[in-house]
Design an enzyme around this catalytic site. Structure first.
Site, PDB file in Angstrom:
ATOM      1  N   SER A 182       0.842  -1.193   0.000  1.00  0.00           N
ATOM      2  CA  SER A 182       0.000   0.000   0.000  1.00  0.00           C
ATOM      3  C   SER A 182       0.877   1.241   0.000  1.00  0.00           C
ATOM      4  O   SER A 182       1.963   1.258   0.595  1.00  0.00           O
ATOM      5  CB  SER A 182      -0.895   0.017   1.243  1.00  0.00           C
ATOM      6  OG  SER A 182      -1.540   1.266   1.391  1.00  0.00           O
ATOM      7  N   TYR A 235      -2.959  -0.772   9.935  1.00  0.00           N
ATOM      8  CA  TYR A 235      -2.991  -1.329   8.574  1.00  0.00           C
ATOM      9  C   TYR A 235      -1.658  -1.088   7.873  1.00  0.00           C
ATOM     10  O   TYR A 235      -1.082  -2.003   7.265  1.00  0.00           O
ATOM     11  CB  TYR A 235      -4.133  -0.691   7.797  1.00  0.00           C
ATOM     12  CG  TYR A 235      -4.124  -0.965   6.310  1.00  0.00           C
ATOM     13  CD1 TYR A 235      -4.575  -2.174   5.810  1.00  0.00           C
ATOM     14  CD2 TYR A 235      -3.683   0.009   5.404  1.00  0.00           C
ATOM     15  CE1 TYR A 235      -4.589  -2.427   4.447  1.00  0.00           C
ATOM     16  CE2 TYR A 235      -3.695  -0.237   4.044  1.00  0.00           C
ATOM     17  CZ  TYR A 235      -4.145  -1.457   3.564  1.00  0.00           C
ATOM     18  OH  TYR A 235      -4.140  -1.698   2.215  1.00  0.00           O
TER      19      TYR A 235
END
Length: 253
Positions: free
Chosen positions: A147, A160
């Site tokens: 990400s 996350y």
């Protein structure tokens, strides 16, 4: 249909969103694709139908990640599918795409939320790689979907982002470990990408998200899928341990 012909691929989390885009692209390139899903079998079946309609071949495998026995369940389903559809248990391409987000303020993170994120986003991919190497031939490909949040701050996604940093470490260290076998291991980092969430149907939200990219738009699953397809191909044989920014220039500042 020739670039990945006679090759097999597993894409985790490929019933929707980026994972689905990747599975469909690998199918178009000729791979037999195992479409993994956790609970939405109908969506996974639709991915398979799309791949077949475009001239490819695919089958579904179900396994909830982040729970005891998850990798065993996945491996057993994959083995059965490969025996049925390929006539041999051999996996050429592994794409770790399945993941969950936190979406909570830093002060609201709980041990339970953190443990769940780690279990799905970091622990499961690590042990999936470990298990799949037993059936991956030399020259295989492993691509981990990370990400852009490992490079830019979003306080709502601290935990996350930590797990995505971990999956990048899987890529870095396994790349070194598997080099002698000619297996490449790389990380691909999307930015804001349309995954079918209702927010992408909100014009105001879409406008704000589009401003994050140098191109002035949000990413589409195909934008990420094309990068993964390249890394899965012979053309990427000299790339390993790499972090590929596939954020549409969102990490440029």
């Amino acid at each position: 249909m020739s670039k990945l012909s006679n090759r097999t691929a597993l894409v985790t989390g490929s019933s929707r969103g980026i994972g689905r885009g990747i599975a469909e692209r690998l199918g178009r390139d000729g791979a037999l694709v195992a479409v993994h899903y956790a609970s939405n079998g109908e969506a996974a079946d639709q991915t398979v139908k799309t791949i077949i309609a475009e001239g490819g071949n695919a089958f579904t495998v179900q396994a909830e990640l982040g729970v005891p026995g998850d990798v065993d369940t996945l491996f057993d389903a994959l083995r059965a599918g490969l025996e049925q559809h390929a006539g041999k248990v051999e996996l050429d391409i592994l794409v770790n795409c399945a993941g969950i987000m936190g979406g909570v303020a830093p002060e609201d993170i709980t041990p339970e939320i953190f443990d769940r994120l780690v279990a799905v986003n970091a622990k499961a991919p690590l042990f999936i790689v470990q298990r799949m190497l037993s059936i991956m031939p030399d020259g295989g490909r492993i691509i981990n979907v990370s990400s852009g949040l490992t490079r830019v701050a979003n306080p709502q996604e601290i935990a996350y982002a930590m797990t995505k940093g971990a999956i990048e470490m899987i890529g870095l260290h396994y790349a070194r470990h598997l080099g002698p076998r000619g297996i490449t291991v790389n990380s691909v980092a999307p930015g804001v990408t349309n995954n079918g969430h209702p927010a992408f149907d909100n014009p105001e939200a879409l406008e704000q998200m589009s401003k994050l990219s140098a191109f002035g738009r949000v990413g589409e699953p195909r934008d990420i899928a094309d990068v993964v397809a390249f890394l899965a191909s012979d053309d990427a044989r000299w790339i390993t341990g790499a972090f590929i920014d596939a954020s549409g220039g969102s990490l440029l500042g």
